[in-house]
Scaffold this motif. Structure first.
Motif, PDB file in Angstrom:
ATOM      1  N   ALA A   1       0.906  -1.074   0.179  1.00 17.59           N
ATOM      2  CA  ALA A   1       0.023  -0.057   0.056  1.00 17.59           C
ATOM      3  C   ALA A   1       0.714   0.835  -0.022  1.00 17.59           C
ATOM      4  O   ALA A   1       0.824   2.581  -0.529  1.00 17.59           O
ATOM      5  CB  ALA A   1      -1.013   0.312   1.215  1.00 17.59           C
ATOM      6  N   ARG A   2       1.999   1.150   1.041  1.00 18.59           N
ATOM      7  CA  ARG A   2       2.798   2.587   0.646  1.00 18.59           C
ATOM      8  C   ARG A   2       3.044   2.631  -0.580  1.00 18.59           C
ATOM      9  O   ARG A   2       3.827   3.592  -0.918  1.00 18.59           O
ATOM     10  CB  ARG A   2       4.123   1.821   1.864  1.00 18.59           C
ATOM     11  CG  ARG A   2       3.963   2.546   3.165  1.00 18.59           C
ATOM     12  CD  ARG A   2       4.741   2.381   4.434  1.00 18.59           C
ATOM     13  NE  ARG A   2       5.302   1.259   4.131  1.00 18.59           N
ATOM     14  CZ  ARG A   2       5.303   0.442   4.493  1.00 18.59           C
ATOM     15  NH1 ARG A   2       4.478   0.651   5.531  1.00 18.59           N
ATOM     16  NH2 ARG A   2       6.305  -0.800   5.257  1.00 18.59           N
ATOM     17  N   LYS A   3       4.006   1.153  -1.129  1.00 19.38           N
ATOM     18  CA  LYS A   3       4.513   1.317  -2.069  1.00 19.38           C
ATOM     19  C   LYS A   3       3.451   2.295  -3.908  1.00 19.38           C
ATOM     20  O   LYS A   3       3.501   2.694  -4.272  1.00 19.38           O
ATOM     21  CB  LYS A   3       5.156   0.380  -2.902  1.00 19.38           C
ATOM     22  CG  LYS A   3       6.281   0.040  -4.170  1.00 19.38           C
ATOM     23  CD  LYS A   3       6.146  -1.334  -4.677  1.00 19.38           C
ATOM     24  CE  LYS A   3       6.995  -1.100  -5.638  1.00 19.38           C
ATOM     25  NZ  LYS A   3       8.229  -1.940  -6.168  1.00 19.38           N
ATOM     26  N   ALA A   4       2.073   1.364  -3.207  1.00 15.58           N
ATOM     27  CA  ALA A   4       1.327   1.968  -4.362  1.00 15.58           C
ATOM     28  C   ALA A   4       1.020   3.406  -4.355  1.00 15.58           C
ATOM     29  O   ALA A   4       1.257   4.257  -5.167  1.00 15.58           O
ATOM     30  CB  ALA A   4      -0.020   1.251  -3.777  1.00 15.58           C
ATOM     31  N   SER A   5       1.094   3.923  -2.646  1.00 18.88           N
ATOM     32  CA  SER A   5       0.376   5.502  -2.472  1.00 18.88           C
ATOM     33  C   SER A   5       1.484   6.170  -3.108  1.00 18.88           C
ATOM     34  O   SER A   5       1.782   7.521  -3.853  1.00 18.88           O
ATOM     35  CB  SER A   5       0.629   6.122  -0.835  1.00 18.88           C
ATOM     36  OG  SER A   5       0.139   7.211  -0.621  1.00 18.88           O
ATOM     37  N   ARG A   6       3.163   5.602  -2.899  1.00 18.61           N
ATOM     38  CA  ARG A   6       3.951   6.736  -3.110  1.00 18.61           C
ATOM     39  C   ARG A   6       3.967   6.293  -4.439  1.00 18.61           C
ATOM     40  O   ARG A   6       4.087   7.634  -5.381  1.00 18.61           O
ATOM     41  CB  ARG A   6       5.770   5.965  -2.604  1.00 18.61           C
ATOM     42  CG  ARG A   6       6.704   6.560  -2.119  1.00 18.61           C
ATOM     43  CD  ARG A   6       7.698   5.887  -1.782  1.00 18.61           C
ATOM     44  NE  ARG A   6       8.170   4.510  -2.416  1.00 18.61           N
ATOM     45  CZ  ARG A   6       7.626   3.405  -1.028  1.00 18.61           C
ATOM     46  NH1 ARG A   6       7.454   4.817   0.473  1.00 18.61           N
ATOM     47  NH2 ARG A   6       8.243   2.401  -1.225  1.00 18.61           N
ATOM     48  N   THR A   7       4.075   5.442  -5.565  1.00 20.35           N
ATOM     49  CA  THR A   7       3.787   5.635  -6.818  1.00 20.35           C
ATOM     50  C   THR A   7       3.081   6.295  -7.670  1.00 20.35           C
ATOM     51  O   THR A   7       3.001   7.119  -8.404  1.00 20.35           O
ATOM     52  CB  THR A   7       3.977   3.764  -7.751  1.00 20.35           C
ATOM     53  OG1 THR A   7       4.292   3.241  -6.939  1.00 20.35           O
ATOM     54  CG2 THR A   7       3.819   4.062  -8.957  1.00 20.35           C
ATOM     55  N   ALA A   8       1.833   6.093  -7.231  1.00 24.00           N
ATOM     56  CA  ALA A   8       0.965   7.279  -7.838  1.00 24.00           C
ATOM     57  C   ALA A   8       0.963   8.684  -7.282  1.00 24.00           C
ATOM     58  O   ALA A   8       0.445   9.655  -7.915  1.00 24.00           O
ATOM     59  CB  ALA A   8      -1.040   7.166  -6.640  1.00 24.00           C
ATOM     60  N   ALA A   9       1.886   9.460  -5.832  1.00 26.64           N
ATOM     61  CA  ALA A   9       1.879  10.690  -5.335  1.00 26.64           C
ATOM     62  C   ALA A   9       3.004  11.038  -6.130  1.00 26.64           C
ATOM     63  O   ALA A   9       2.757  12.289  -7.311  1.00 26.64           O
ATOM     64  CB  ALA A   9       2.644  10.189  -4.632  1.00 26.64           C
ATOM     65  N   GLN A  10       4.018  10.639  -7.076  1.00 33.35           N
ATOM     66  CA  GLN A  10       5.134  10.723  -8.281  1.00 33.35           C
ATOM     67  C   GLN A  10       4.968  10.635  -9.063  1.00 33.35           C
ATOM     68  O   GLN A  10       4.725  11.210  -9.929  1.00 33.35           O
ATOM     69  CB  GLN A  10       5.980   9.011  -7.945  1.00 33.35           C
ATOM     70  CG  GLN A  10       6.976   9.759  -9.067  1.00 33.35           C
ATOM     71  CD  GLN A  10       8.156   8.539  -8.588  1.00 33.35           C
ATOM     72  OE1 GLN A  10       7.824   7.394  -8.453  1.00 33.35           O
ATOM     73  NE2 GLN A  10       9.236   8.918  -9.241  1.00 33.35           N
ATOM     74  N   SER A  11       3.317  10.072  -9.316  1.00 26.53           N
ATOM     75  CA  SER A  11       2.708  10.296 -11.090  1.00 26.53           C
ATOM     76  C   SER A  11       2.201  11.268 -11.418  1.00 26.53           C
ATOM     77  O   SER A  11       1.907  12.102 -12.033  1.00 26.53           O
ATOM     78  CB  SER A  11       2.350   9.011 -11.412  1.00 26.53           C
ATOM     79  OG  SER A  11       1.293   8.816 -11.001  1.00 26.53           O
ATOM     80  N   GLN A  12       1.446  12.156 -10.045  1.00 31.12           N
ATOM     81  CA  GLN A  12       1.091  13.057 -10.366  1.00 31.12           C
ATOM     82  C   GLN A  12       1.242  14.111 -10.167  1.00 31.12           C
ATOM     83  O   GLN A  12       1.909  14.930 -11.067  1.00 31.12           O
ATOM     84  CB  GLN A  12      -0.244  12.628  -8.697  1.00 31.12           C
ATOM     85  CG  GLN A  12      -0.838  13.551  -8.606  1.00 31.12           C
ATOM     86  CD  GLN A  12      -1.774  14.316  -7.474  1.00 31.12           C
ATOM     87  OE1 GLN A  12      -1.504  13.286  -6.628  1.00 31.12           O
ATOM     88  NE2 GLN A  12      -3.064  14.906  -7.670  1.00 31.12           N
ATOM     89  N   ARG A  13       2.591  14.292  -8.954  1.00 24.81           N
ATOM     90  CA  ARG A  13       3.572  15.380  -9.735  1.00 24.81           C
ATOM     91  C   ARG A  13       4.601  15.525 -10.644  1.00 24.81           C
ATOM     92  O   ARG A  13       4.724  16.585 -11.342  1.00 24.81           O
ATOM     93  CB  ARG A  13       4.781  15.025  -8.097  1.00 24.81           C
ATOM     94  CG  ARG A  13       4.301  15.182  -6.693  1.00 24.81           C
ATOM     95  CD  ARG A  13       5.813  15.616  -6.070  1.00 24.81           C
ATOM     96  NE  ARG A  13       6.478  14.292  -5.369  1.00 24.81           N
ATOM     97  CZ  ARG A  13       6.296  12.989  -5.375  1.00 24.81           C
ATOM     98  NH1 ARG A  13       5.404  12.786  -4.824  1.00 24.81           N
ATOM     99  NH2 ARG A  13       7.112  12.573  -4.957  1.00 24.81           N
ATOM    100  N   GLU A  14       4.563  14.068 -11.326  1.00 26.96           N
ATOM    101  CA  GLU A  14       5.376  14.078 -12.643  1.00 26.96           C
ATOM    102  C   GLU A  14       4.152  15.291 -13.675  1.00 26.96           C
ATOM    103  O   GLU A  14       5.106  16.088 -15.173  1.00 26.96           O
ATOM    104  CB  GLU A  14       5.892  12.888 -12.854  1.00 26.96           C
ATOM    105  CG  GLU A  14       6.631  13.095 -14.572  1.00 26.96           C
ATOM    106  CD  GLU A  14       7.471  13.389 -14.748  1.00 26.96           C
ATOM    107  OE1 GLU A  14       7.937  13.979 -15.356  1.00 26.96           O
ATOM    108  OE2 GLU A  14       8.179  14.281 -13.382  1.00 26.96           O
TER     109      GLU A  14
END
Length: 191
Positions: free
Chosen positions: A51-64
């Motif tokens: 869940a932490r990895k999925a959250s981090r990935t989603a936040a990173q793609s949104q920032r990008e």
């Protein structure tokens, strides 16, 4: 004492209950412990590594996506200082022209290197650099006064926002380093 008779509505209600009295919920009332356990949630969210990895990935793609949108000049991703039709007009006007300020920072770097290498030229180089800074200031004053006339013609004299510092600072940056990126070619002034 008078005998109480049932009304027709009461009789219909008893018929629906089949004479069993109060209808049941169909389940037992939960205990306090069960209700508290059902209400408990983690404070931070899902605590699993996935869940932490999925959250981090989603936040990173949104920032990008937001970074790319800001660089491309999409209105919803721009910072508050860059939003609006007038600021877009100022950006396009600054990006369409050549300015003396664009080579101010590289010139300052060359001046520092020259001062370190040759102490005898220090006074002359410093004086020449100050002269160039004055030239950049005069250029900014001239182009902002021209830009003000164009903004008044396009948006009306009463609706002009503060633009002088915004345009002047943008004209000093390298064209390649400006954010949002230049959307027009040199010489293609906005109408």
């Amino acid at each position: 004492m008078a005998k109480i008779t049932k009304s027709d509505a009461d009789a219909d209600a008893d018929a629906q209950l089949d004479g069993a009295g109060v209808p049941t919920k169909g389940r037992a009332t939960p205990t306090r412990k069960e209700r508290e356990a059902a209400r408990k949630r983690p404070l931070v969210g899902a605590n699993t590594p996935e869940a932490r990895k999925a959250s981090r990935t989603a936040a990173q793609s949104q920032r990008e996506r937001a970074r790319i949108g800001m660089l491309n000049g999409e209105e919803r991703y721009l910072m508050a200082k860059d939003r609006g039709a007038q600021k877009r007009y100022v950006r396009d006007y600054v990006d369409a022209r050549w300015s003396f300020g664009e080579i101010l920072l590289p010139l300052a770097g060359v001046l520092l290197l020259a001062l370190l290498l040759n102490q005898q030229l220090q006074a002359n180089l410093t004086l020449a650099f100050y002269g160039y800074v004055v030239l950049v200031i005069i250029d900014c004053i001239v182009f902002t006064s021209r830009l003000k006339k164009k903004l008044e013609a396009k948006f009306g004299a009463d609706n002009i926002e503060r633009f002088r510092m915004y345009g002047s600072l943008r004209s000093i940056y390298f064209r390649q380093l400006r954010t949002p990126k230049a959307q027009v070619k040199r010489g293609a002034f906005p109408k």
